[in-house]
Write a protein that holds these residues in place. Structure first.
Motif, PDB file in Angstrom:
ATOM      1  N   TYR A  81       7.843  -4.238  61.601  1.00  0.00           N
ATOM      2  CA  TYR A  81       8.749  -4.010  60.474  1.00  0.00           C
ATOM      3  C   TYR A  81       9.980  -4.895  60.620  1.00  0.00           C
ATOM      4  O   TYR A  81      10.618  -4.909  61.676  1.00  0.00           O
ATOM      5  N   TYR A  82      10.287  -5.647  59.559  1.00  0.00           N
ATOM      6  CA  TYR A  82      11.494  -6.470  59.517  1.00  0.00           C
ATOM      7  C   TYR A  82      12.597  -5.679  58.834  1.00  0.00           C
ATOM      8  O   TYR A  82      12.481  -5.317  57.671  1.00  0.00           O
ATOM      9  N   ASP A  83      13.674  -5.410  59.580  1.00  0.00           N
ATOM     10  CA  ASP A  83      14.745  -4.556  59.076  1.00  0.00           C
ATOM     11  C   ASP A  83      16.088  -5.230  59.333  1.00  0.00           C
ATOM     12  O   ASP A  83      16.150  -6.372  59.804  1.00  0.00           O
ATOM     13  N   GLY A  84      17.177  -4.513  59.032  1.00  0.00           N
ATOM     14  CA  GLY A  84      18.519  -5.021  59.276  1.00  0.00           C
ATOM     15  C   GLY A  84      19.514  -3.886  59.259  1.00  0.00           C
ATOM     16  O   GLY A  84      19.248  -2.818  58.690  1.00  0.00           O
ATOM     17  N   THR A  85      20.647  -4.100  59.889  1.00  0.00           N
ATOM     18  CA  THR A  85      21.683  -3.066  59.968  1.00  0.00           C
ATOM     19  C   THR A  85      22.405  -2.925  58.639  1.00  0.00           C
ATOM     20  O   THR A  85      22.814  -3.911  58.020  1.00  0.00           O
ATOM     21  N   ALA A  86      22.581  -1.682  58.218  1.00  0.00           N
ATOM     22  CA  ALA A  86      23.260  -1.391  56.953  1.00  0.00           C
ATOM     23  C   ALA A  86      24.246  -0.242  57.176  1.00  0.00           C
ATOM     24  O   ALA A  86      24.421   0.248  58.295  1.00  0.00           O
ATOM     25  N   PHE A  87      24.890   0.184  56.105  1.00  0.00           N
ATOM     26  CA  PHE A  87      25.876   1.263  56.165  1.00  0.00           C
ATOM     27  C   PHE A  87      25.602   2.255  55.041  1.00  0.00           C
ATOM     28  O   PHE A  87      25.184   1.861  53.945  1.00  0.00           O
ATOM     29  N   MET A  88      25.860   3.522  55.314  1.00  0.00           N
ATOM     30  CA  MET A  88      25.739   4.551  54.293  1.00  0.00           C
ATOM     31  C   MET A  88      27.057   5.319  54.202  1.00  0.00           C
ATOM     32  O   MET A  88      27.692   5.616  55.224  1.00  0.00           O
ATOM     33  N   VAL A  89      27.439   5.620  52.968  1.00  0.00           N
ATOM     34  CA  VAL A  89      28.678   6.361  52.714  1.00  0.00           C
ATOM     35  C   VAL A  89      28.374   7.455  51.693  1.00  0.00           C
ATOM     36  O   VAL A  89      27.314   7.464  51.061  1.00  0.00           O
ATOM     37  N   ALA A  90      29.313   8.360  51.535  1.00  0.00           N
ATOM     38  CA  ALA A  90      29.186   9.375  50.487  1.00  0.00           C
ATOM     39  C   ALA A  90      29.348   8.715  49.127  1.00  0.00           C
ATOM     40  O   ALA A  90      30.073   7.723  48.982  1.00  0.00           O
ATOM     41  N   LYS A  91      28.682   9.236  48.119  1.00  0.00           N
ATOM     42  CA  LYS A  91      28.796   8.658  46.779  1.00  0.00           C
ATOM     43  C   LYS A  91      30.228   8.690  46.276  1.00  0.00           C
ATOM     44  O   LYS A  91      30.643   7.841  45.493  1.00  0.00           O
ATOM     45  N   SER A  92      30.978   9.664  46.722  1.00  0.00           N
ATOM     46  CA  SER A  92      32.368   9.803  46.281  1.00  0.00           C
ATOM     47  C   SER A  92      33.315   8.811  46.954  1.00  0.00           C
ATOM     48  O   SER A  92      34.468   8.686  46.553  1.00  0.00           O
ATOM     49  N   SER A  93      32.829   8.096  47.966  1.00  0.00           N
ATOM     50  CA  SER A  93      33.680   7.160  48.703  1.00  0.00           C
ATOM     51  C   SER A  93      34.100   5.992  47.813  1.00  0.00           C
ATOM     52  O   SER A  93      33.342   5.522  46.954  1.00  0.00           O
ATOM     53  N   ALA A  94      35.302   5.496  48.057  1.00  0.00           N
ATOM     54  CA  ALA A  94      35.797   4.320  47.326  1.00  0.00           C
ATOM     55  C   ALA A  94      35.197   3.031  47.877  1.00  0.00           C
ATOM     56  O   ALA A  94      35.363   1.955  47.285  1.00  0.00           O
ATOM     57  N   VAL A  95      34.526   3.105  49.020  1.00  0.00           N
ATOM     58  CA  VAL A  95      33.928   1.926  49.663  1.00  0.00           C
ATOM     59  C   VAL A  95      32.707   1.469  48.856  1.00  0.00           C
ATOM     60  O   VAL A  95      31.765   2.232  48.646  1.00  0.00           O
ATOM     61  N   MET A  96      32.752   0.213  48.415  1.00  0.00           N
ATOM     62  CA  MET A  96      31.652  -0.344  47.644  1.00  0.00           C
ATOM     63  C   MET A  96      30.880  -1.412  48.421  1.00  0.00           C
ATOM     64  O   MET A  96      29.716  -1.666  48.146  1.00  0.00           O
ATOM     65  N   HIS A  97      31.560  -2.053  49.384  1.00  0.00           N
ATOM     66  CA  HIS A  97      30.951  -3.132  50.165  1.00  0.00           C
ATOM     67  C   HIS A  97      31.332  -2.983  51.628  1.00  0.00           C
ATOM     68  O   HIS A  97      32.308  -2.294  51.964  1.00  0.00           O
ATOM     69  N   ALA A  98      30.564  -3.645  52.491  1.00  0.00           N
ATOM     70  CA  ALA A  98      30.806  -3.541  53.923  1.00  0.00           C
ATOM     71  C   ALA A  98      32.227  -3.952  54.297  1.00  0.00           C
ATOM     72  O   ALA A  98      32.846  -3.349  55.173  1.00  0.00           O
ATOM     73  N   ARG A  99      32.765  -4.944  53.617  1.00  0.00           N
ATOM     74  CA  ARG A  99      34.115  -5.401  53.961  1.00  0.00           C
ATOM     75  C   ARG A  99      35.187  -4.364  53.628  1.00  0.00           C
ATOM     76  O   ARG A  99      36.293  -4.416  54.157  1.00  0.00           O
ATOM     77  N   ASP A 100      34.838  -3.425  52.775  1.00  0.00           N
ATOM     78  CA  ASP A 100      35.790  -2.360  52.449  1.00  0.00           C
ATOM     79  C   ASP A 100      35.935  -1.354  53.593  1.00  0.00           C
ATOM     80  O   ASP A 100      36.783  -0.465  53.527  1.00  0.00           O
ATOM     81  N   LEU A 101      35.120  -1.501  54.638  1.00  0.00           N
ATOM     82  CA  LEU A 101      35.165  -0.576  55.767  1.00  0.00           C
ATOM     83  C   LEU A 101      36.209  -0.972  56.809  1.00  0.00           C
ATOM     84  O   LEU A 101      36.247  -0.383  57.894  1.00  0.00           O
ATOM     85  N   ASN A 102      37.036  -1.942  56.512  1.00  0.00           N
ATOM     86  CA  ASN A 102      38.090  -2.341  57.449  1.00  0.00           C
ATOM     87  C   ASN A 102      38.949  -1.126  57.810  1.00  0.00           C
ATOM     88  O   ASN A 102      39.477  -0.430  56.939  1.00  0.00           O
ATOM     89  N   GLY A 103      39.041  -0.838  59.121  1.00  0.00           N
ATOM     90  CA  GLY A 103      39.828   0.302  59.596  1.00  0.00           C
ATOM     91  C   GLY A 103      39.088   1.627  59.563  1.00  0.00           C
ATOM     92  O   GLY A 103      39.671   2.663  59.925  1.00  0.00           O
ATOM     93  N   ALA A 104      37.834   1.628  59.146  1.00  0.00           N
ATOM     94  CA  ALA A 104      37.079   2.869  58.999  1.00  0.00           C
ATOM     95  C   ALA A 104      36.575   3.401  60.341  1.00  0.00           C
ATOM     96  O   ALA A 104      36.467   2.665  61.329  1.00  0.00           O
ATOM     97  N   THR A 105      36.252   4.672  60.353  1.00  0.00           N
ATOM     98  CA  THR A 105      35.563   5.300  61.472  1.00  0.00           C
ATOM     99  C   THR A 105      34.074   5.315  61.129  1.00  0.00           C
ATOM    100  O   THR A 105      33.689   5.794  60.060  1.00  0.00           O
ATOM    101  N   ILE A 106      33.244   4.770  62.034  1.00  0.00           N
ATOM    102  CA  ILE A 106      31.828   4.606  61.729  1.00  0.00           C
ATOM    103  C   ILE A 106      30.976   5.279  62.795  1.00  0.00           C
ATOM    104  O   ILE A 106      31.129   5.024  63.991  1.00  0.00           O
ATOM    105  N   CYS A 107      30.072   6.144  62.361  1.00  0.00           N
ATOM    106  CA  CYS A 107      29.136   6.816  63.265  1.00  0.00           C
ATOM    107  C   CYS A 107      27.976   5.873  63.589  1.00  0.00           C
ATOM    108  O   CYS A 107      27.462   5.177  62.693  1.00  0.00           O
ATOM    109  N   ALA A 108      27.544   5.865  64.859  1.00  0.00           N
ATOM    110  CA  ALA A 108      26.419   5.036  65.281  1.00  0.00           C
ATOM    111  C   ALA A 108      25.691   5.725  66.421  1.00  0.00           C
ATOM    112  O   ALA A 108      26.235   6.617  67.081  1.00  0.00           O
TER     113      ALA A 108
END
Length: 340
Positions: free
Chosen positions: A126-153
Motif C-alpha cells: 500500500y502506497y500511503d502518506g502522512t496526513a492530518f485530521m481535525v474536527a469539522k468545527s476547526s478553523a484549520v483548513m490546511h496543514a500550514r494552518d497548524l502552526n503552533g498547534a498541539t498534534i497527537c501522534a
C-alpha cells in the motif's frame, strides 16, 4: 611476522568454520513454518481496513490478506495463520526476536529500517502518506494552518519524523503529544486534548470510521510524506523473503491477468495464456523454485483473491479510493515482476 600471519590465518579459518557451523545449524524458516503447521503473523492491534478482528473475532484487512496469502501458498490453506497483535513500539522487536515469522502491520519501508534493524521489506502492498485530521468545527483548513498547534501522534512510528520535516521546511512549529496505543490517541483527540491528529491517511480514515461521531471530523487536503507500507521478515533467509514476497505479488499479477477467486480454477483449466498457465502451476515449475507445490499461486488467488479484490473488500467500505494503489497500467504504482 610469520608467526603473526599464521595466527591471523588460523583465527580467520576458525571464524569461517564457526560461521559455517552456525549457518548450517540455522533451520530455513520455510521448513520451520511447515513443521509448525502455521504462519505466525504480526498484525495491528486494531486498524480498520488493514488488520482488525470482526464481530466473530476473525481477523480481516489488507495486511491480514498478506498473511493469508503466505499460508495459502505454503499449506494450500489460507486459514493456517496465528495472528499476533502488536503495537507500533513492539512490532520490530517481535520480528527480530523470532516471536513472529512475518510482520504485516502497515510498516513504512525506510532506509534506516532496512539497514539497521536486520529486516527485509518484501514488497509495497500500500502506497500511503502522512496526513492530518481535525474536527469539522476547526478553523484549520490546511496543514500550514497548524502552526503552533498541539498534534497527537503514535509513538514508535515514522510519522513524527516526517511531520517535523514538513514543519521545519515551512518554518512552522507544533507541540507533539505521543501515545503508544492508537485507541488512547483516538480518545485523547476526540476529547479535545489535541488540535489535530496525524498518521497515515488510511489510518486516519479508519480511525474516523470508529469515532462516535465520525462525520464530525475531516482530513486536511495535504499529504506531507511518502509512506510505502510493506510486510517485512528477518534478513538472512532469502528463500523465506521470496515466499512472502511472491505470495503477495501473485495477487497483483492475478489482478493484471483478470484472475479472481471465482474464476481462477476455470481459467486454469481453459486459458491458453502462458502467463496464466505459469501462475496456476501448469507450466514453468515455479513452485519448486520457492520450495512450494506447483499450484501455490492458484491457492493464493482461489482463497484470498487478487489484489483488487482484497482492496475493495477491506478498504472499499471505508470509502478509500485506489489512487496510487491502482495497477501500473491504470495510472497507479502497483506493480509486480512477471511470473517467469
Amino acid at each position: 611476522m610469520r608467526a603473526l600471519r599464521a595466527t591471523s590465518a588460523a583465527a580467520a579459518l576458525l571464524s569461517v568454520v564457526v560461521f559455517g557451523l552456525a549457518a548450517e545449524a540455522a533451520e530455513p524458516m520455510l521448513n520451520t513454518v511447515k513443521g509448525r503447521g502455521v504462519v505466525r503473523c504480526g498484525v495491528s492491534t486494531g486498524f480498520p481496513g488493514f488488520g482488525l478482528p470482526d464481530s466473530q473475532g476473525i481477523y480481516r484487512g489488507l495486511d491480514v490478506d498478506v498473511c493469508r496469502a503466505v499460508a495459502a501458498a505454503i499449506f494450500g490453506d489460507a486459514g493456517k495463520v496465528q495472528y499476533v497483535p502488536l503495537t507500533a513500539v513492539q512490532r520490530f522487536t517481535a520480528l527480530q526476536s523470532g516471536e513472529i515469522d512475518v510482520l504485516a502491520r502497515n510498516a513504512t519501508w525506510t532506509y534506516a529500517r532496512s539497514t539497521q534493524l536486520g529486516l527485509t521489506f518484501t514488497g509495497v502492498n500500500y502506497y500511503d502518506g502522512t496526513a492530518f485530521m481535525v474536527a469539522k468545527s476547526s478553523a484549520v483548513m490546511h496543514a500550514r494552518d497548524l502552526n503552533g498547534a498541539t498534534i497527537c501522534a503514535q509513538a514508535g512510528t515514522e510519522t513524527l519524523g516526517g511531520v517535523q520535516d514538513y514543519f521545519s521546511r515551512n518554518g512552522l512549529k507544533f507541540s507533539p503529544v505521543t501515545f503508544e496505543s492508537v485507541d488512547t490517541m483516538k480518545s485523547a483527540f476526540a476529547g479535545g486534548r489535541c488540535d489535530a491528529v496525524t498518521s497515515d491517511s488510511t489510518q486516519l480514515v479508519g480511525m474516523r470510521s470508529t469515532l462516535p461521531a465520525g462525520t464530525e471530523y475531516r482530513l486536511l487536503p495535504e499529504v506531507v510524506t511518502k509512506e510505502p507500507l510493506s510486510p517485512a521478515v528477518r534478513s538472512g533467509d532469502d528463500q523465506w523473503a521470496n515466499v512472502v514476497r511472491w505470495s503477495f505479488w501473485a495477487m497483483v499479477n492475478a489482478e493484471e491477468l483478470g484472475l479472481t477467486a471465482d474464476n481462477v480454477k476455470a481459467q486454469a483449466a481453459s486459458s491458453a495464456d502462458p502467463n496464466v498457465q505459469r501462475l496456476v502451476g501448469k507450466t514453468g515449475d515455479l513452485g519448486k523454485m520457492l520450495g512450494l507445490d506447483p499450484a501455490w499461486a492458484l491457492a493464493v488467488v482461489a482463497q484470498v483473491g487478487n489484489y483488487g479484490e482484497s482492496f475493495e473488500r477491506n478498504l472499499g467500505p471505508l470509502g478509500v479510493e485506489r489512487g496510487l494503489n491502482r495497477l501500473w497500467r491504470d495510472g497507479g504504482l502497483m506493480f509486480a515482476p512477471a511470473l517467469r
